[in-house]
Design a protein around this motif. Structure first.
Motif, PDB file in Angstrom:
ATOM      1  N   SER A  52       0.825  -1.245   0.230  1.00  0.00           N
ATOM      2  CA  SER A  52      -0.158   0.011  -0.036  1.00  0.00           C
ATOM      3  C   SER A  52       1.044   1.155  -0.001  1.00  0.00           C
ATOM      4  O   SER A  52       2.024   1.043   0.379  1.00  0.00           O
ATOM      5  CB  SER A  52      -0.953  -0.190   1.306  1.00  0.00           C
ATOM      6  OG  SER A  52      -0.113  -0.234   2.476  1.00  0.00           O
ATOM      7  N   ASN A  53       0.271   2.352  -0.419  1.00  0.00           N
ATOM      8  CA  ASN A  53       0.935   3.572  -0.544  1.00  0.00           C
ATOM      9  C   ASN A  53       1.525   4.103   0.975  1.00  0.00           C
ATOM     10  O   ASN A  53       1.100   3.643   1.753  1.00  0.00           O
ATOM     11  CB  ASN A  53       0.107   4.535  -1.023  1.00  0.00           C
ATOM     12  CG  ASN A  53      -0.038   4.657  -2.545  1.00  0.00           C
ATOM     13  OD1 ASN A  53       0.886   4.447  -3.139  1.00  0.00           O
ATOM     14  ND2 ASN A  53      -1.273   4.991  -2.935  1.00  0.00           N
ATOM     15  N   GLN A  64       9.508   2.503   0.209  1.00  0.00           N
ATOM     16  CA  GLN A  64       8.355   3.700  -0.156  1.00  0.00           C
ATOM     17  C   GLN A  64       7.694   3.479  -1.229  1.00  0.00           C
ATOM     18  O   GLN A  64       8.255   2.948  -2.289  1.00  0.00           O
ATOM     19  CB  GLN A  64       9.181   4.965  -0.241  1.00  0.00           C
ATOM     20  CG  GLN A  64       9.888   5.404   0.916  1.00  0.00           C
ATOM     21  CD  GLN A  64      10.563   6.636   1.063  1.00  0.00           C
ATOM     22  OE1 GLN A  64      11.253   7.035  -0.014  1.00  0.00           O
ATOM     23  NE2 GLN A  64      10.362   7.561   2.023  1.00  0.00           N
ATOM     24  N   ASN A  66       4.647   4.837  -4.132  1.00  0.00           N
ATOM     25  CA  ASN A  66       3.527   5.730  -4.389  1.00  0.00           C
ATOM     26  C   ASN A  66       2.960   5.283  -5.838  1.00  0.00           C
ATOM     27  O   ASN A  66       3.664   5.283  -6.766  1.00  0.00           O
ATOM     28  CB  ASN A  66       4.345   7.158  -4.843  1.00  0.00           C
ATOM     29  CG  ASN A  66       3.553   8.255  -5.355  1.00  0.00           C
ATOM     30  OD1 ASN A  66       2.759   8.177  -5.938  1.00  0.00           O
ATOM     31  ND2 ASN A  66       3.724   9.326  -4.668  1.00  0.00           N
ATOM     32  N   LYS A  67       1.809   4.638  -5.638  1.00  0.00           N
ATOM     33  CA  LYS A  67       1.048   4.273  -6.979  1.00  0.00           C
ATOM     34  C   LYS A  67       0.779   5.081  -8.040  1.00  0.00           C
ATOM     35  O   LYS A  67       0.692   4.742  -9.041  1.00  0.00           O
ATOM     36  CB  LYS A  67       0.039   3.467  -6.432  1.00  0.00           C
ATOM     37  CG  LYS A  67       0.239   2.191  -5.332  1.00  0.00           C
ATOM     38  CD  LYS A  67      -0.936   1.293  -5.429  1.00  0.00           C
ATOM     39  CE  LYS A  67      -0.345  -0.081  -4.651  1.00  0.00           C
ATOM     40  NZ  LYS A  67      -1.859  -0.841  -4.301  1.00  0.00           N
TER      41      LYS A  67
END
Lengths: 111, 114
Positions: A52-53, A64, A66-67
Motif C-alpha cells: 500500500s502507499n 516507499q 507511490n502508486k
C-alpha cells in the motif's frame, strides 16, 4: 518501455550514509512490490515487501510506495560495506503469481 | 521460515546428457514454484511457472521439451535439462511462492556443460 526500470548504477555511498534506490513500473494495475538483495554469485534474498502507499520500515530498511507516480524506492540507513550488492525491484502485476524484475541496481558501500 | 533448498548446488556434465535439479520448500507448502536462469552479469530470466499437479507454463522462447518441469507435490519441483549443451551452462534458480505473491529463492544450481 521496460516494465520495471532501475538505474543500473553503481551507486556508491560512504559507510554510515543513507543509500536510496529507486524503481519505476509501467503497469498501473500492479499490486505488490518487493525488494530483493543479491550478492555476487548468490541467489536473491527477499528483504522488503510493500503493498500500500506510504512507507514501510524494517530495521535499517524503509520501502516507499507511490502508486500514483508508479514509483517504489528502498532506503538503507547507516549503510554498511556488507550492504554492497545488487538490489532487485520486483512487481506483481496482478496477472497470476509472476513477478517482473528490474535489471537491478549495484550498490557499493565504501568504508 | 520460508526456506527453499536446491540440489545439487553445482553440477558438471557432458554435452548430450541430462541433468535434474530439485527444488524443495522446507517449511511451507508452495502452490507455485518458479524456475529462473541467470547468465553472468545479467538479470534473472523467468523460464517457467510450475503449479502443483498441473503442467508448467513456459515463458516465450523457452523450449518445454528441453527443460522438463515436474511439480509432484506442494514441496517439490524438479527441472530436467535434457540433452544439455554448453550454451545451457548457467545459474539456475528456483523460487517458491508462499503468500501475497512473495517469492523465496533457493540457493541456485550452477550448471556447467562441457
Amino acid at each position: 518501455q521496460k516494465e520495471v526500470e532501475q538505474n543500473s548504477g553503481p551507486l556508491s555511498v560512504p559507510e554510515g550514509a543513507i543509500a536510496s534506490l529507486n524503481c519505476t513500473y509501467s503497469d498501473r494495475v500492479s499490486q505488490s512490490f518487493f525488494w530483493y538483495r543479491q550478492y555476487s554469485g548468490k541467489s536473491p534474498e527477499l528483504i522488503m515487501s510493500i503493498y500500500s502507499n506510504g512507507d514501510k520500515e524494517d530495521g535499517r530498511f524503509t520501502a516507499q510506495l507511490n502508486k500514483a507516480s508508479q514509483y517504489v524506492s528502498l532506503l538503507i540507513r547507516d549503510s554498511q560495506p556488507s550492504d554492497s550488492a545488487t538490489y532487485l525491484c520486483a512487481v506483481n502485476q496482478g496477472y497470476g503469481n509472476k513477478l517482473v524484475f528490474g535489471a537491478g541496481t549495484i550498490l557499493r558501500v565504501k568504508s | 521460515g520460508a526456506v527453499v533448498s536446491q540440489h545439487p548446488s553445482w553440477v558438471i556434465c557432458k554435452s548430450g546428457t541430462s541433468v535434474k535439479i530439485e527444488c524443495r520448500s522446507l517449511d511451507f507448502q508452495a502452490t507455485t514454484m518458479f524456475w529462473y536462469r541467470q547468465f553472468p552479469k545479467q538479470s534473472l530470466m523467468l523460464m517457467a511457472t510450475s503449479n502443483e499437479g498441473s503442467k508448467a507454463t513456459y515463458e516465450q522462447g523457452v523450449e518445454k521439451d528441453k527443460f522438463l518441469i515436474n511439480h509432484a507435490s506442494l514441496t517439490l519441483s524438479t527441472l530436467t535439462v535434457t540433452s544439455a549443451h554448453p550454451e545451457d551452462s548457467s545459474f539456475y534458480i528456483c523460487s517458491a511462492s508462499r503468500q501475497e505473491y512473495e517469492q523465496y529463492f533457493g540457493p541456485g544450481t550452477r550448471l556447467t556443460v562441457t
